[in-house]
Design a protein around this motif. Structure first.
Motif, PDB file in Angstrom:
ATOM      1  N   UNK A 165      44.585  49.594  29.447  1.00  0.00           N
ATOM      2  CA  UNK A 165      43.944  49.884  28.333  1.00  0.00           C
ATOM      3  C   UNK A 165      43.267  49.095  27.389  1.00  0.00           C
ATOM      4  N   UNK A 166      43.620  47.837  27.238  1.00  0.00           N
ATOM      5  CA  UNK A 166      43.033  46.789  26.482  1.00  0.00           C
ATOM      6  C   UNK A 166      41.747  46.496  27.185  1.00  0.00           C
ATOM      7  N   UNK A 167      41.482  46.000  28.462  1.00  0.00           N
ATOM      8  CA  UNK A 167      40.363  46.164  29.152  1.00  0.00           C
ATOM      9  C   UNK A 167      39.461  47.239  29.244  1.00  0.00           C
ATOM     10  N   UNK A 168      39.813  48.491  29.037  1.00  0.00           N
ATOM     11  CA  UNK A 168      38.953  49.716  29.306  1.00  0.00           C
ATOM     12  C   UNK A 168      38.891  49.854  30.609  1.00  0.00           C
ATOM     13  N   UNK A 169      39.783  49.571  31.504  1.00  0.00           N
ATOM     14  CA  UNK A 169      39.722  50.135  32.732  1.00  0.00           C
ATOM     15  C   UNK A 169      40.571  51.101  33.212  1.00  0.00           C
ATOM     16  N   UNK A 170      41.319  51.809  32.407  1.00  0.00           N
ATOM     17  CA  UNK A 170      42.432  52.804  32.581  1.00  0.00           C
ATOM     18  C   UNK A 170      41.923  53.883  32.667  1.00  0.00           C
ATOM     19  N   UNK A 171      42.373  54.732  33.710  1.00  0.00           N
ATOM     20  CA  UNK A 171      42.039  56.118  33.963  1.00  0.00           C
ATOM     21  C   UNK A 171      43.252  56.988  33.855  1.00  0.00           C
ATOM     22  N   UNK A 172      43.283  57.722  32.995  1.00  0.00           N
ATOM     23  CA  UNK A 172      44.477  58.704  32.875  1.00  0.00           C
ATOM     24  C   UNK A 172      44.183  59.796  32.064  1.00  0.00           C
ATOM     25  N   UNK A 173      44.951  60.856  32.176  1.00  0.00           N
ATOM     26  CA  UNK A 173      44.661  62.204  31.466  1.00  0.00           C
ATOM     27  C   UNK A 173      44.900  62.115  30.044  1.00  0.00           C
ATOM     28  N   UNK A 174      45.884  61.460  29.791  1.00  0.00           N
ATOM     29  CA  UNK A 174      46.207  61.158  28.108  1.00  0.00           C
ATOM     30  C   UNK A 174      44.732  60.444  27.288  1.00  0.00           C
ATOM     31  N   UNK A 175      44.344  59.398  27.798  1.00  0.00           N
ATOM     32  CA  UNK A 175      43.220  59.021  27.336  1.00  0.00           C
ATOM     33  C   UNK A 175      42.025  59.758  27.368  1.00  0.00           C
TER      34      UNK A 175
END
Length: 178
Positions: free
Chosen positions: A135-145
């Protein structure tokens, strides 16, 4: 807390020198305290006990990871943990743990259970806001985001229907600064 007997240190028979005790902390350790915020744990604790004539000096050092939920995305991740704790054990007439840095044990005691100190040290070292590194580096892929991104308020700049009194008030603020 019968499951935590391996954390008993019998200091009566120890020589007056430094002694090293090592513990591997896992999920079952926290289960003994009915603490369920960690899904898993892999923490190494090194305890150096320095025995002196009138006191014990304990230095705890913990390093490892705990598996927790991210407060932003709700995804589980391994949170790095590294913490230290110093504790001085003195001897007196009765038990007293009012001071968080000094513990007084009765003269009649012959052992000390350090499990509670390890538990508190680890739990208090966890950040209050737990954020997944992706999340901090912006590479997270999730439905919540993705949902959060859709719901984010977008700044709208418009010049129509602006009350001229607001412009006059804004000019008062800039005049006051100069």
């Amino acid at each position: 807390m019968k499951d935590l007997k391996q954390f008993n240190i019998q200091y009566v028979g120890l020589k007056e020198e430094s002694h090293l005790f090592e513990y591997q902390i896992g999920k079952t350790f926290f289960d003994a305290y009915n603490f369920d915020e960690f899904f898993d744990a892999n923490i190494n604790v090194a305890l150096t006990l320095e025995k002196k004539n009138t006191l014990l000096n304990l230095s705890f050092n913990a390093q490892g990871t705990i598996n927790v939920l991210c407060d932003v995305s709700g995804e589980p991740f391994d949170q790095e943990i590294e913490t230290e704790l110093q504790l001085i054990v003195k001897f007196g007439e009765e038990f007293n743990d009012d001071n968080e840095e000094i513990l007084i044990l009765p003269y009649s005691e012959f052992q000390l259970n350090v499990a509670q100190y390890i538990y508190e040290m680890i739990v208090l070292s966890v950040p209050t806001k737990r954020v997944h590194p992706k999340v901090l580096d912006g590479s997270m892929e999730s439905e919540a985001l993705k949902k959060l991104e859709k719901l984010r308020v977008k700044e709208v700049k418009t010049t129509e229907n602006v009350d001229p009194r607001w412009d006059k008030l804004k000019s008062l603020i800039t005049e006051k600064k100069t």
